[in-house]
Design an enzyme around this catalytic site. Structure first.
Site, short mmCIF file in Angstrom:
data_model
loop_
_atom_site.label_atom_id
_atom_site.label_comp_id
_atom_site.label_asym_id
_atom_site.label_seq_id
_atom_site.Cartn_x
_atom_site.Cartn_y
_atom_site.Cartn_z
N ASP A 123 0.13 -1.92 -0.08
CA ASP A 123 -0.13 -0.12 -0.29
C ASP A 123 1.60 1.77 0.10
OD1 ASP A 123 -2.62 -1.92 0.22
OD2 ASP A 123 -1.62 -1.83 1.99
N LYS A 162 2.32 1.60 -5.44
CA LYS A 162 2.28 1.74 -6.25
C LYS A 162 2.12 2.39 -7.27
CE LYS A 162 3.38 -2.34 -4.33
NZ LYS A 162 3.05 -2.19 -3.29
N GLY A 221 -4.24 -3.62 -4.83
CA GLY A 221 -4.94 -3.42 -4.80
C GLY A 221 -4.19 -2.40 -5.33
N HIS A 222 -3.91 -1.60 -6.57
CA HIS A 222 -3.05 -0.55 -6.97
C HIS A 222 -4.59 0.57 -7.08
CE1 HIS A 222 0.37 -3.42 -7.76
NE2 HIS A 222 0.21 -2.62 -6.03
N GLN A 266 1.86 -5.88 -2.94
CA GLN A 266 2.28 -6.12 -1.75
C GLN A 266 3.83 -5.19 -1.35
OE1 GLN A 266 1.65 -9.13 -3.16
NE2 GLN A 266 -0.26 -8.40 -3.31
P1 IMP Z 1 -2.96 -12.36 1.62
O1 IMP Z 1 -1.59 -12.35 0.66
O2 IMP Z 1 -4.07 -12.77 1.44
O3 IMP Z 1 -2.55 -13.79 2.03
O4 IMP Z 1 -1.84 -12.05 2.89
C1 IMP Z 1 -1.10 -12.00 3.46
C2 IMP Z 1 -1.06 -10.72 4.72
O5 IMP Z 1 -0.32 -9.92 3.62
C3 IMP Z 1 -2.00 -10.02 5.19
O6 IMP Z 1 -1.40 -9.14 5.99
C4 IMP Z 1 -2.62 -9.28 4.35
O7 IMP Z 1 -3.48 -7.64 4.73
C5 IMP Z 1 -1.27 -9.12 3.10
N1 IMP Z 1 -1.09 -8.07 2.11
C6 IMP Z 1 -1.93 -8.56 1.39
N2 IMP Z 1 -1.60 -7.95 0.21
C7 IMP Z 1 -1.37 -6.82 0.06
C8 IMP Z 1 -1.33 -5.46 -0.16
O8 IMP Z 1 -1.30 -6.17 -1.88
N3 IMP Z 1 -1.29 -4.21 0.16
C9 IMP Z 1 -0.54 -4.69 1.57
N4 IMP Z 1 -1.25 -5.52 2.39
C10 IMP Z 1 -1.55 -6.69 1.79
#
Ligand code: IMP
Length: 418
Positions: A13, A16, A40-41, A219
């Site tokens: 977040d 990017k 989420g971009h 991420q």
């Molecule tokens: P998962 O990728 O859904 O398995 O989530 C694992 C961890 O990564 C959690 O803490 C999510 O909130 C975090 N996470 C996954 N994708 C994002 C992103 O695009 N932005 C921020 N946090 C993310």
């Protein structure tokens, strides 16, 4: 421009989407190498806001070739919804290509994600619940379904039947049967067919022809499965080095690596966060920065900028520059802090310890800075920023030994100082 990787330096977040979109103007291709619709971009341009989850942020430019690489996991149903939403805003997809080797997120992956998360109890990770972890688990266990498999019906039927058996418990009582999942994928396959291809071959050819590429990371560094705050991480490698694996091209193609960092720090989900602020200042950042997840809508945890985190990101990604976003959010705070080290069990350390448990015990050592009152959302050159903001920026650059080449002072495209 040179071929450049854009990578998140914190817990995701960082902004990017905006930076990729900004740089994509000069690139012919934007290629994403990892993650799925957990990302989420957000891109704000021409008075419209676009929300992207799977699709690279370059798609808003009609002439930009956008690639979803083999390192990604794709939920075909969610991808179609994303395309329909963006399509209703005038975006078109003739330049979108999806790797035939990317893995499919199936309905049972989503079901497993939520049941596994529930079973973790106190140790829950705070996943986005999109099935990302279980999809990568099946990939590594060598039983995943790949996008290319959608075009071999016999193989697809066999694979789905296997999973329907293996995951019977989680599928029980749901609308998903082997037949319904097969039929839905066959239907989707037809719509995606013009986009599915060997993206490694395509990218290699384009690079040889001199087209410039932005490699878009999803991420952030501290969510990387190997290098992040394990186990509070995502299930793929989000650091820059994975661009080569996740797209099937040589690491030799890249010259620049830009790390995107917020001017402060946020995190969604659980896990250690040494500079977290659970006070009025944290609330100020949450409100002023609209810190709510693009994917899940969850409020983000907010805190001061953390230099041990950024030093780590510089090191593991090999950053050549930094894009600092949301500097405008800090306007109005009378003083600011930056963590320059941690105290761990009474000893001062400048680098991240290996485990989340140790990081959780770290107490930040702060350096205090003067704040500034002026709103800076209209600033269009660096010397026009308040002296206190310049001091803040210069301190970061000096400590990291990496220039801040882009400063973002608002969500809009023009609110960018480069
Ligand atoms: P998962 O990728 O859904 O398995 O989530 C694992 C961890 O990564 C959690 O803490 C999510 O909130 C975090 N996470 C996954 N994708 C994002 C992103 O695009 N932005 C921020 N946090 C993310």
């Amino acid at each position: 421009m040179e071929n450049t990787i854009i990578v998140g330096t914190q817990w995701g977040d960082e902004g990017k989407g905006k930076i990729t979109h900004y740089l994509a103007k000069k690139a012919g291709i934007v290629a994403r190498y990892s993650g799925g619709n957990n990302a989420g971009h957000t891109v704000v341009t021409g008075g419209k806001e676009y929300r992207l989850h799977h699709i690279p942020s370059g798609i808003i430019f009609p002439g930009t070739l956008c690639i979803m690489g083999n390192g990604m996991v794709v939920n075909p149903d969610a991808l179609l919804t994303e395309m329909d939403d963006l399509g209703s805003q005038g975006v078109e997809f003739s330049n979108l290509r999806i790797s035939d080797k990317a893995h499919v997120i199936m309905p049972y992956h989503r079901l497993l994600d939520s049941s596994q998360e529930k079973n973790r109890g106190e140790g829950r990770i705070g996943t986005t619940g999109r099935g990302i972890g279980p999809a990568y688990t099946d990939k590594i266990a060598r039983k995943g379904i790949r996008i290319g498999d959608l075009y071999d019906r016999e193989l697809l039927r066999k694979k789905i039947a296997y999973h329907a058996g293996e995951k019977a418990e989680v599928l029980e009582g749901t609308e998903f049967t082997a037949d319904s999942m097969f039929e839905r994928l066959v239907e989707i396959a037809e719509r995606l067919a013009p986009m599915v291809t060997d993206t490694s071959l395509l990218l290699h050819r384009e690079l040889k022809n001199g087209r410039k590429v932005l490699f878009e990371g999803a991420q952030g560094t501290l969510l990387d499965i190997d290098h992040g705050t394990y186990p509070y991480v995502t299930s793929s490698n989000s650091i820059a080095g994975n661009f080569s694996v996740g797209l099937g091209i040589s690491p030799m193609w890249v010259k620049e690596i830009t790390g995107v960092s917020k001017a402060y720090t946020t995190r969604v989900g659980t896990g250690p966060f040494p500079t977290e602020l659970e006070d009025g200042v944290g609330k100020y950042m949450l409100d002023k920065g609209h810190e709510y997840g693009t994917t899940t809508g969850r409020p983000r945890r907010c805190g001061w900028l953390d230099l041990p985190v950024l030093r780590y990101a510089v090191r593991v990604n090999g950053l050549t520059s930094i894009a600092l976003t949301k500097l405008d959010v800090l306007s109005g705070l009378s003083s600011l802090k930056i963590a320059v080290a941690y105290k761990l069990d009474g000893k001062e350390i400048k680098h991240l310890p290996y485990s989340s448990e140790l990081l959780d015990r770290c107490i930040p050592v702060y350096k205090e800075f003067m704040g500034w009152d002026e709103e800076i959302t209209q600033a269009n050159e660096r010397p026009g920023l308040p002296p206190a903001a310049l001091e803040y920026l210069e301190y970061i650059e000096k400590d990291l030994g990496v220039p801040v080449s882009i400063i973002s002072v608002g969500p809009g495209e023009t609110q960018t100082i480069a």
